[in-house]
Write a protein that holds these residues in place. Structure first.
Motif, short mmCIF file in Angstrom:
data_model
loop_
_atom_site.label_atom_id
_atom_site.label_comp_id
_atom_site.label_asym_id
_atom_site.label_seq_id
_atom_site.Cartn_x
_atom_site.Cartn_y
_atom_site.Cartn_z
N TYR A 49 -40.75 19.63 -97.51
CA TYR A 49 -39.60 19.02 -98.18
C TYR A 49 -38.30 19.63 -97.63
O TYR A 49 -37.33 18.92 -97.32
CB TYR A 49 -39.68 19.26 -99.69
CG TYR A 49 -38.47 18.76 -100.45
CD1 TYR A 49 -38.39 17.45 -100.90
CD2 TYR A 49 -37.39 19.61 -100.71
CE1 TYR A 49 -37.27 17.00 -101.59
CE2 TYR A 49 -36.28 19.17 -101.40
CZ TYR A 49 -36.22 17.86 -101.84
OH TYR A 49 -35.11 17.42 -102.52
N GLN A 52 -36.59 18.35 -94.51
CA GLN A 52 -35.91 17.06 -94.56
C GLN A 52 -34.67 17.07 -95.47
O GLN A 52 -33.75 16.29 -95.25
CB GLN A 52 -36.89 15.99 -95.06
CG GLN A 52 -38.12 15.85 -94.18
CD GLN A 52 -39.04 14.75 -94.68
OE1 GLN A 52 -38.62 13.62 -94.92
NE2 GLN A 52 -40.32 15.07 -94.84
N TYR A 53 -34.67 17.95 -96.48
CA TYR A 53 -33.56 17.96 -97.44
C TYR A 53 -33.09 19.39 -97.67
O TYR A 53 -33.90 20.33 -97.70
CB TYR A 53 -34.00 17.34 -98.77
CG TYR A 53 -34.57 15.95 -98.61
CD1 TYR A 53 -33.74 14.84 -98.45
CD2 TYR A 53 -35.96 15.74 -98.60
CE1 TYR A 53 -34.26 13.56 -98.29
CE2 TYR A 53 -36.49 14.46 -98.44
CZ TYR A 53 -35.63 13.38 -98.28
OH TYR A 53 -36.16 12.13 -98.11
N LYS A 60 -33.14 12.83 -103.91
CA LYS A 60 -33.84 13.28 -102.71
C LYS A 60 -35.33 13.47 -102.95
O LYS A 60 -36.16 13.24 -102.07
CB LYS A 60 -33.20 14.58 -102.20
CG LYS A 60 -31.82 14.33 -101.61
CD LYS A 60 -31.15 15.60 -101.14
CE LYS A 60 -29.78 15.30 -100.54
NZ LYS A 60 -29.06 16.53 -100.11
N GLU A 63 -36.78 10.08 -102.66
CA GLU A 63 -36.84 9.68 -101.26
C GLU A 63 -38.03 10.34 -100.57
O GLU A 63 -38.72 9.72 -99.75
CB GLU A 63 -35.53 10.07 -100.55
CG GLU A 63 -34.34 9.22 -100.93
CD GLU A 63 -33.06 9.69 -100.25
OE1 GLU A 63 -33.12 10.69 -99.49
OE2 GLU A 63 -32.00 9.08 -100.49
N TYR A 64 -38.25 11.60 -100.90
CA TYR A 64 -39.37 12.34 -100.31
C TYR A 64 -40.70 11.71 -100.74
O TYR A 64 -41.62 11.57 -99.93
CB TYR A 64 -39.31 13.80 -100.76
CG TYR A 64 -40.48 14.64 -100.31
CD1 TYR A 64 -40.72 14.88 -98.95
CD2 TYR A 64 -41.35 15.22 -101.24
CE1 TYR A 64 -41.79 15.67 -98.55
CE2 TYR A 64 -42.42 16.01 -100.84
CZ TYR A 64 -42.63 16.23 -99.49
OH TYR A 64 -43.70 17.01 -99.09
N LYS A 65 -40.78 11.30 -101.99
CA LYS A 65 -42.00 10.67 -102.47
C LYS A 65 -42.26 9.37 -101.73
O LYS A 65 -43.40 9.08 -101.34
CB LYS A 65 -41.90 10.40 -103.99
CG LYS A 65 -43.13 9.74 -104.57
CD LYS A 65 -42.99 9.52 -106.07
CE LYS A 65 -44.22 8.82 -106.63
NZ LYS A 65 -44.10 8.61 -108.10
N VAL A 66 -41.22 8.58 -101.51
CA VAL A 66 -41.36 7.33 -100.76
C VAL A 66 -41.85 7.63 -99.35
O VAL A 66 -42.74 6.95 -98.82
CB VAL A 66 -40.03 6.56 -100.72
CG1 VAL A 66 -40.12 5.38 -99.75
CG2 VAL A 66 -39.65 6.06 -102.11
N TRP A 67 -41.29 8.67 -98.74
CA TRP A 67 -41.71 9.06 -97.38
C TRP A 67 -43.17 9.46 -97.36
O TRP A 67 -43.91 9.09 -96.44
CB TRP A 67 -40.83 10.22 -96.90
CG TRP A 67 -41.20 10.71 -95.53
CD1 TRP A 67 -40.84 10.17 -94.34
CD2 TRP A 67 -42.04 11.82 -95.23
NE1 TRP A 67 -41.40 10.88 -93.30
CE2 TRP A 67 -42.14 11.91 -93.82
CE3 TRP A 67 -42.72 12.77 -96.01
CZ2 TRP A 67 -42.89 12.90 -93.18
CZ3 TRP A 67 -43.46 13.76 -95.38
CH2 TRP A 67 -43.54 13.80 -93.98
N LEU A 68 -43.60 10.20 -98.38
CA LEU A 68 -45.01 10.59 -98.46
C LEU A 68 -45.91 9.36 -98.56
O LEU A 68 -46.94 9.27 -97.87
CB LEU A 68 -45.24 11.49 -99.69
CG LEU A 68 -44.74 12.93 -99.63
CD1 LEU A 68 -44.95 13.61 -100.98
CD2 LEU A 68 -45.44 13.72 -98.53
N GLU A 70 -45.40 6.41 -97.54
CA GLU A 70 -45.39 5.64 -96.29
C GLU A 70 -46.20 6.32 -95.18
O GLU A 70 -46.60 5.68 -94.21
CB GLU A 70 -43.96 5.43 -95.80
CG GLU A 70 -43.15 4.49 -96.68
CD GLU A 70 -41.70 4.40 -96.24
OE1 GLU A 70 -41.26 5.27 -95.44
OE2 GLU A 70 -40.99 3.47 -96.69
N ASN A 71 -46.45 7.63 -95.32
CA ASN A 71 -47.07 8.38 -94.23
C ASN A 71 -48.45 8.97 -94.55
O ASN A 71 -49.14 9.43 -93.64
CB ASN A 71 -46.15 9.50 -93.78
CG ASN A 71 -44.93 9.00 -93.03
OD1 ASN A 71 -44.99 8.75 -91.83
ND2 ASN A 71 -43.82 8.82 -93.75
#
Length: 287
Positions: A49, A52-53, A60, A63-68, A70-71
């Motif tokens: 985390y 990125q932030y 934020k 946003e990190y959760k969304v990134w997780l 997606e990946n």
């Protein structure tokens, strides 16, 4: 605050773990105390985390959760979120904790070694005198031990016929060593003149790691032309559960043998594997 400071200090010594996947980190620390595992996973998630932030805000974090999402797969996402939430608690920001994502349970078991492949694997290992690995897969498939539990088995446990393990909550789980396996293992140990201590050691005479077992099983699968996707330690645990229910339809007893806290976890073994489903569909559906 003490826990927070410990994490910041420990990050400096754990940078290299960011080059590993969460499953690799799990393998590396599988045989370590639960408290150490917890700290490592928290560090891993927060360090990721922090790359990125530069601060912790609700925006934020989302946003990190969304990134997780997606990946990574849902289970991995939840592992990271659980670790991050633990950190948020430690710094007094419980209100920012993120809800977990829903894990959709599959209607089938995936990548489970078949009984035929298991028997073939055993015969190949025995024929090539790979007795160490023969007993690795025998113990995994006949006891239902997790790989982190397998490496705790000692000659004394083989003589006794079982291994008792205690969970964090003090709950006892007994791993039984079936009589037929016990007799063969005792003969193997006698040939090696081993009367005590851990039975699964590496070439340096030290207890083998869970990662070492996983890696070598893949190599052996390739050698014997078995699909490597179905050859990993937990696959043999799945094999025990499937074979057990085919011979003894007592799911409550199986849940105890597997060390499942909830019988609902055990119910997945009532389902067909993806391969079995395909065979049934191909056989029945001809219209």
């Amino acid at each position: 605050m003490v826990f927070h400071c410990f994490l910041i200090y420990a990050f400096q010594a754990c940078d290299h773990f960011l080059n590993f996947s969460i499953s690799q980190v799990t393998d590396i620390f599988a045989d370590k105390p639960k408290e150490i595992q917890r700290c490592i996973f928290v560090m891993f998630a927060i360090k990721q985390y922090g790359q990125q932030y530069d601060d912790v805000t609700q925006k934020k974090l989302r946003e990190y959760k969304v990134w997780l999402i997606e990946n990574y797969k849902p289970k991995t996402v939840n592992l990271r979120l659980r670790a991050l939430n633990c950190y948020l608690e430690s710094i007094g920001k419980e209100k920012l904790k993120l809800p977990f994502v829903r894990v959709q349970q599959k209607s089938y078991l995936e990548n489970v070694i078949s009984e035929a492949d298991y028997e073939y694997f055993k015969s190949c290992l025995k024929k090539d005198d790979e007795m160490f690995w023969y007993f690795v897969i025998r113990f995994l498939a006949a006891t239902g031990a997790r790989v982190s539990e397998l490496i705790q088995i000692k000659a004394e446990h083989v003589k006794l016929g079982h291994l008792d393990l205690y969970s964090k909550g003090g709950k006892l789980r007994r791993i039984y060593i079936p009589k037929e396996l016990q007799n063969k293992a005792l003969s193997w140990l006698a040939e090696k003149q081993q009367k005590s201590g851990f039975i699964f050691l590496n070439k340096y005479g030290e207890r083998i790691t869970t990662r070492g077992i996983s890696g070598q099983l893949k190599k052996l699968a390739v050698r014997y032309n078995i699909n490597p996707a179905v050859v990993y330690p937990h696959s043999f645990r799945h094999r025990l559960a499937k074979s057990f229910l085919e011979r003894c339809n007592d799911i409550a007893f199986l849940a105890d043998l597997m060390g499942h806290e909830s019988i609902e976890t055990t119910r997945i073994y009532l389902r067909k594997t993806a391969t079995e489903q395909r065979e049934i569909v191909d056989t029945i559906v001809d219209w």
